[in-house]
Each structure stands twice: as structure tokens, then as C-alpha cells.
Design a protein around this motif. Structure first.
Motif, PDB file in Angstrom:
ATOM      1  N   THR A 165      15.279  17.808 -22.783  1.00 59.01           N
ATOM      2  CA  THR A 165      13.948  18.301 -23.232  1.00 59.01           C
ATOM      3  C   THR A 165      14.079  19.275 -24.513  1.00 59.01           C
ATOM      4  O   THR A 165      13.542  19.143 -25.507  1.00 59.01           O
ATOM      5  CB  THR A 165      13.158  18.827 -22.422  1.00 59.01           C
ATOM      6  N   LEU A 166      14.953  20.276 -24.228  1.00 56.54           N
ATOM      7  CA  LEU A 166      15.215  21.239 -25.110  1.00 56.54           C
ATOM      8  C   LEU A 166      16.164  20.393 -26.433  1.00 56.54           C
ATOM      9  O   LEU A 166      15.865  20.702 -27.770  1.00 56.54           O
ATOM     10  CB  LEU A 166      16.300  22.384 -24.751  1.00 56.54           C
ATOM     11  N   HIS A 201      11.491  10.803 -19.231  1.00 54.70           N
ATOM     12  CA  HIS A 201      11.181  11.946 -18.047  1.00 54.70           C
ATOM     13  C   HIS A 201      10.825  13.242 -18.545  1.00 54.70           C
ATOM     14  O   HIS A 201      10.779  14.206 -17.730  1.00 54.70           O
ATOM     15  CB  HIS A 201      12.389  11.817 -17.281  1.00 54.70           C
ATOM     16  N   ALA A 202      10.870  13.579 -20.005  1.00 52.79           N
ATOM     17  CA  ALA A 202      10.465  14.913 -20.244  1.00 52.79           C
ATOM     18  C   ALA A 202       9.023  15.060 -19.920  1.00 52.79           C
ATOM     19  O   ALA A 202       8.137  14.415 -19.745  1.00 52.79           O
ATOM     20  CB  ALA A 202      10.994  15.102 -21.820  1.00 52.79           C
ATOM     21  N   ALA A 206       6.310  17.643 -24.373  1.00 50.72           N
ATOM     22  CA  ALA A 206       7.644  17.427 -25.152  1.00 50.72           C
ATOM     23  C   ALA A 206       7.534  16.149 -25.738  1.00 50.72           C
ATOM     24  O   ALA A 206       8.184  15.771 -26.837  1.00 50.72           O
ATOM     25  CB  ALA A 206       8.888  17.726 -24.209  1.00 50.72           C
ATOM     26  N   ARG A 207       7.301  14.953 -25.000  1.00 48.37           N
ATOM     27  CA  ARG A 207       7.044  13.650 -25.317  1.00 48.37           C
ATOM     28  C   ARG A 207       5.986  13.656 -26.746  1.00 48.37           C
ATOM     29  O   ARG A 207       6.152  12.846 -27.517  1.00 48.37           O
ATOM     30  CB  ARG A 207       6.895  12.674 -24.331  1.00 48.37           C
ATOM     31  N   GLU A 244       1.839  19.845 -14.978  1.00 53.32           N
ATOM     32  CA  GLU A 244       3.376  19.705 -14.613  1.00 53.32           C
ATOM     33  C   GLU A 244       3.925  21.033 -15.327  1.00 53.32           C
ATOM     34  O   GLU A 244       3.348  21.542 -16.296  1.00 53.32           O
ATOM     35  CB  GLU A 244       3.980  18.670 -15.279  1.00 53.32           C
ATOM     36  N   ALA A 245       5.096  21.571 -14.915  1.00 54.09           N
ATOM     37  CA  ALA A 245       5.621  22.946 -15.506  1.00 54.09           C
ATOM     38  C   ALA A 245       6.520  21.909 -16.941  1.00 54.09           C
ATOM     39  O   ALA A 245       6.850  21.149 -16.840  1.00 54.09           O
ATOM     40  CB  ALA A 245       6.783  23.171 -14.570  1.00 54.09           C
ATOM     41  N   ALA A 246       6.061  23.001 -17.933  1.00 57.07           N
ATOM     42  CA  ALA A 246       6.802  22.710 -19.070  1.00 57.07           C
ATOM     43  C   ALA A 246       7.475  23.968 -19.791  1.00 57.07           C
ATOM     44  O   ALA A 246       7.036  25.172 -19.373  1.00 57.07           O
ATOM     45  CB  ALA A 246       5.658  22.217 -20.107  1.00 57.07           C
TER      46      ALA A 246
END
Length: 322
Positions: A165-166, A201-202, A206-207, A244-246
């Protein structure tokens, strides 16, 4: 505390040093530097040292420094987020030296200390996040080559940490810079790589951000149909957000930000009337204290409409953003 500052017994820490410089319209050297102080290290010097062994953040084989624990990584994360929040209201040219100083310190600490594998990964993530905001600040200051090299340093850190993700966010940040100041074809390739790393899956934010940056790259490359498709994918992704946690660095990504990009795309494609209702809606809800962000958002869309004075909010919004 202020009396101690004035008497020279103590000096304020960042970000207060920077804020005091702005209040008194003076440089750090004028307010804080004593004759014995070493001159500040330039961003170029910091990068030369950090990238001397390439972009891989390999700890020194002979490191004998102190043992670091989880608290060090937590503190690094907090400092990075503080820098992010400062960037919301302070221009890049005023933050760039502070940002590179923080990055230099973090990398030196990682390379010269000992820690567990878990702490090492957390430090790499912190360095990757710090490289992202430092690159963003450098880009805002017009130091595009410095920014690109800093993003590459961060991509290496994120990859070593296994944080896709990062990694996607860093690649996307570089893509955004190249879109605005470089080769459109290269920008599209980078933005596509960002989407590929993020999907599937991010976290939704992020997506959505990766698709949003691809939409802008495709727009600047003149690919209208592909830009529209990317905007649709971004909207679909943000719609999947379900508590969801981001990561903290995605705090600003929401449906409103996607609307701003959609408006920018329509304006770039010479469809300003499609952008007007979008901007009226999102700017009506925008935090008025973030005048710097408002100015940056409006700059690319004001120019085409200025002769007709038809951009949303008119002159009052322009004053608010200046």
C-alpha cells in the motif's frame, strides 16, 4: 518557556522554529543560529549521503548503536504525521529543509542501530512514509529531481518492508509529479504501476487514490476515454470503503477529493461546464482554514474560466484562497 527562548537557555523545537520564523519574517539562521552552529545541510547533501550506497536501506554491518524498540517507530510515525499536517498549511519552500533533516535523522538511526525484525520493518515503513511527504514537499518547492530521488528512496524502503500500500502511494506520488512536470507517457506508466501494486487487496482509499492519479496522467496524455474509465474505477473503489483500517497518510482521501480531481479532468479536457457543479459542491464543504490547499485546487481550474468569470464562487472564493 518563552523567557528561556529569549534568554538563549533553550531553543524551540520544530515546528515552532519554523512558525516563529514566519511570524518574525526572519530566517532560522537569524533567529536561532549561533556562531558555533554548523551551517544547515542542504537537501542535495542529505540525498547524496542517503543514496551513497544506492536506494536500498541496508543497515551498516558494523553497527554498534543503541538498541531500538517499538517506541522509536511510534515516535517516528508521529513526527511524520506532524509534518503532513504542517504541509496542509505551509508552503514547500518553507518546509523543505526541516523535512530533509527529519529524513536524514531517521535513515541514520536505522542504519546505525540494532533492533528486532518487527521493529526494523516498522522503521522502514516510517522512513517510507517520511520519504513520501518529504518528496511531496520538495516537489511543491519546485525541486523535482530531489523529489524524484526521495520518492525512489521511499519506494525501496516500502518494498523492503513488504508494504505494498505504501509502495503504491510512493509510486503514485512520483507519477503525479511526472504528470505535472515531465513526460506524459512515463507518467501513465508510473500511475499504472501504482494501480497494479495497490490492486486488489489495498484499502479502498489507497486503490481510489491510485486510480485517481492514473486518471490525471491519462488526461494530461490526451487519453480522454482512459481517463474517464480511471475516474469510474476510483469512484467504485472509494464506494467500497466500509470502515476498514487505512494508513494515516490516507486521511485526506475521500469522495470530495475525488470530485476535485474529476473537475480538474473535465477542465483539462475543455469541458468546464461538467466541472462547475462538482466544484460548487465540494468547495462548499471545504475547510476554509486550509487556504493554501484551496489555492492549489483552484489554480488549474480558475485560468480557463477567468475571462468569463464563470468559475464557482467567483471573486470571493479567489480572495479566500490568496
Amino acid at each position: 518557556m518563552i523567557k528561556d527562548w529569549e534568554a538563549g537557555r533553550h531553543q524551540p523545537k520544530d515546528p515552532y522554529r519554523l512558525l516563529l520564523c514566519r511570524v518574525f519574517d526572519a530566517s532560522e539562521a537569524e533567529l536561532f543560529q549561533t556562531p558555533q552552529d554548523a551551517p544547515a545541510t542542504s537537501p542535495d547533501e542529505v540525498l547524496a549521503r542517503l543514496l551513497g550506497d544506492g536506494e536500498r536501506l541496508t543497515p551498516h554491518a558494523s553497527r554498534g548503536g543503541r538498541r531500538l524498540g517499538k517506541s522509536t517507530a511510534v515516535d517516528l510515525s508521529a513526527r511524520v504525521h506532524g509534518l503532513r499536517l504542517a504541509d496542509d498549511v505551509i508552503a514547500g519552500k518553507d518546509l523543505i529543509r526541516l523535512a530533509f533533516r527529519e529524513l536524514d535523522t531517521a535513515v541514520r538511526l536505522y542504519r546505525g542501530s540494532s533492533f528486532t525484525a518487527e521493529t526494523g520493518r516498522a522503521l522502514l515503513v516510517g522512513i517510507g512514509e517520511l520519504a513520501q511527504i518529504t518528496g511531496w514537499i520538495a516537489s511543491d518547492a519546485g525541486a523535482h529531481e530531489q523529489a524524484a530521488r526521495t520518492y525512489r528512496l521511499g519506494i525501496g524502503a516500502a518494498r523492503e518492508a513488504g508494504d505494498r500500500t505504501l509502495e503504491s502511494n510512493l509510486i503514485g506520488s512520483l507519477a503525479y509529479q511526472v504528470t505535472n512536470s515531465g513526460d506524459p507517457g512515463e507518467a501513465v506508466e508510473l500511475a499504472q504501476a501504482s494501480v497494479s501494486v495497490a490492486e486488489p487487496h489495498a484499502p479502498a482509499q489507497a486503490r481510489a487514490l491510485a486510480w485517481d492519479r492514473l486518471a490525471w496522467a491519462q488526461t494530461r496524455a490526451g487519453n480522454a476515454q482512459e481517463a474517464m474509465r480511471a475516474l469510474g474505477e476510483a469512484e467504485a473503489a472509494i464506494g467500497e470503503r466500509n470502515g476498514e483500517a487505512a494508513p494515516g497518510y490516507l486521511y485526506w482521501v475521500d469522495a470530495g477529493e475525488l470530485q476535485v480531481m474529476e473537475a480538474r479532468v473535465y477542465t483539462e479536457l475543455r469541458r468546464p461546464l461538467r466541472a462547475v457543479p462538482l466544484l460548487r459542491d465540494v468547495l462548499g464543504r471545504y475547510d476554509p482554514t486550509h487556504t493554501r490547499e484551496l489555492a492549489l485546487l483552484l489554480k488549474p481550474v480558475q485560468a480557463p474560466w477567468a475571462p468569463r468569470a464563470s468559475w464557482p464562487g467567483g471573486r470571493s472564493q479567489g480572495r479566500r484562497s490568496s
